[in-house]
Enzyme design. Structure first.
Site, short mmCIF file in Angstrom:
data_model
loop_
_atom_site.label_atom_id
_atom_site.label_comp_id
_atom_site.label_asym_id
_atom_site.label_seq_id
_atom_site.Cartn_x
_atom_site.Cartn_y
_atom_site.Cartn_z
CB CYS A 132 35.16 61.37 -28.24
SG CYS A 132 34.35 59.98 -27.40
CB ALA A 162 38.27 58.71 -33.41
CG ASP A 163 33.65 63.63 -34.31
OD1 ASP A 163 33.82 63.58 -35.55
OD2 ASP A 163 33.15 64.62 -33.75
CB THR A 164 39.13 65.16 -34.08
OG1 THR A 164 39.74 63.90 -33.80
CG2 THR A 164 40.05 66.28 -33.62
#
Lengths: 210, 210
Positions: free
Chosen positions: A113, A76-78
């Site tokens: 994502c 995930a990346d935020t």
């Protein structure tokens, strides 16, 4: 049971959220540099999609050379965005103050994502060059809106002085002292913490036909 | 510092939320029975206001006979409502299943009333009969909306089987496994957990002119 699940993230918040639902997993930190050129993307969402994908692929390339290969890798990346600018982890206390000052009295969006990597039915892996053909990649995003009231300068400064800002996209942690700065959200709270739990559970049920 | 703050609640969630902002406090459980006649109130909000008030006053009556008297007592009551009915802690697993089934595919509201009790300027207390004249009582509410997607029966049943429902208004805990049942909220997440952190901090700054 021996299913190997790997969380490709070193975020303690993501670990905690997935721990909440009693999922057993290992963690692996991605060595991807997260230095994509923001100006080359048409929107913040395109940027976070590509960063999340690059991060997990770097981990997958390593882990699928190990035995047993993982059944599932979760990445995930935020980021935080005001619609135009992309805010990630602040580089200094001053940078954190600057970010929070720009959020004060407004709403902003938190965008995560998530990428899920699972092996295709054949579980024999034949080296990194054909890796993409042997994996299924599921990718989805979640957006939450966060409302920050007008914050006095001293409140921002004393918050940043707690040290909580530094490892967090947008310079605050909603799950801790930073929660007192937020008047409300619209959307998934766990997404604001860094991992959209509900959508993840729905996707998991899809993948495993549960 | 020797300021005595008391949280008049035995909820581990409220303890955790207040712990988040590094507030030092003792806890005291209210012995108020929480059996007010719901049908005698014109709306769910009137009911939660009166319950919260009765709970904290029972604690205040005991604590202001102790030395040192608390500088601040914090009380709260949380209910869930579909606008008409009031949902509190389920009385059984079947009751929890029934509640969650009625929330499935809809939104509901979580309503918390917070009551803050502080001594008036004079700090000499002269027995319980004049207690109300010697205390300042601040009361406020927060409402958050929670969205639950259509949940399959088996998902509800296996959630209730985790045992998480039983001590929670509405029969779920958003901060744990229950979080996976929620697609989103509108409002203060901590309020859904049982304590509206942001409004509390604002009120505290008002009371202490910070």
């Amino acid at each position: 049971n021996s299913t190997r699940i790997v969380l490709a993230s070193s975020s303690p918040r993501r670990k905690q959220i997935l721990g909440n639902i009693n999922l057993k997993f290992d963690t692996a930190k991605s060595n991807f540099e997260e230095n994509l050129d923001k100006s080359s993307f048409s929107s913040p969402i395109e940027y976070v999609r590509e960063t999340a994908r690059q991060k997990i692929l770097e981990v997958a390339q390593r882990l699928y050379q190990e035995e047993p290969p993982p059944e599932l890798i979760i990445g995930a990346d935020t980021i935080v965005t005001d619609g135009k600018n992309i805010f990630e982890k602040p580089s200094s206390k001053d940078h954190a103050i600057q970010m929070l000052t720009s959020f004060s009295g407004k709403s902003h969006k938190v965008l995560t994502c998530v990428v899920l990597v699972t092996p295709k039915s054949s579980k024999t892996f034949k080296g990194r060059d054909t890796l993409n053909d042997q994996l299924d990649i599921t990718q989805f995003e979640e957006i939450s809106e966060v409302f920050m009231p007008e914050l006095p300068k001293e409140v921002i400064k004393s918050y940043v002085d707690t040290g909580e800002s530094m490892d967090k996209a947008g310079g605050y942690g909603i799950q801790a002292i930073g929660g007192s700065l937020i008047s409300g959200i619209r959307g998934d709270y766990f997404n604001v913490m860094g991992f959209p739990l509900h959508k993840f559970c729905v996707e998991l049920r899809n993948i495993y036909k549960m």
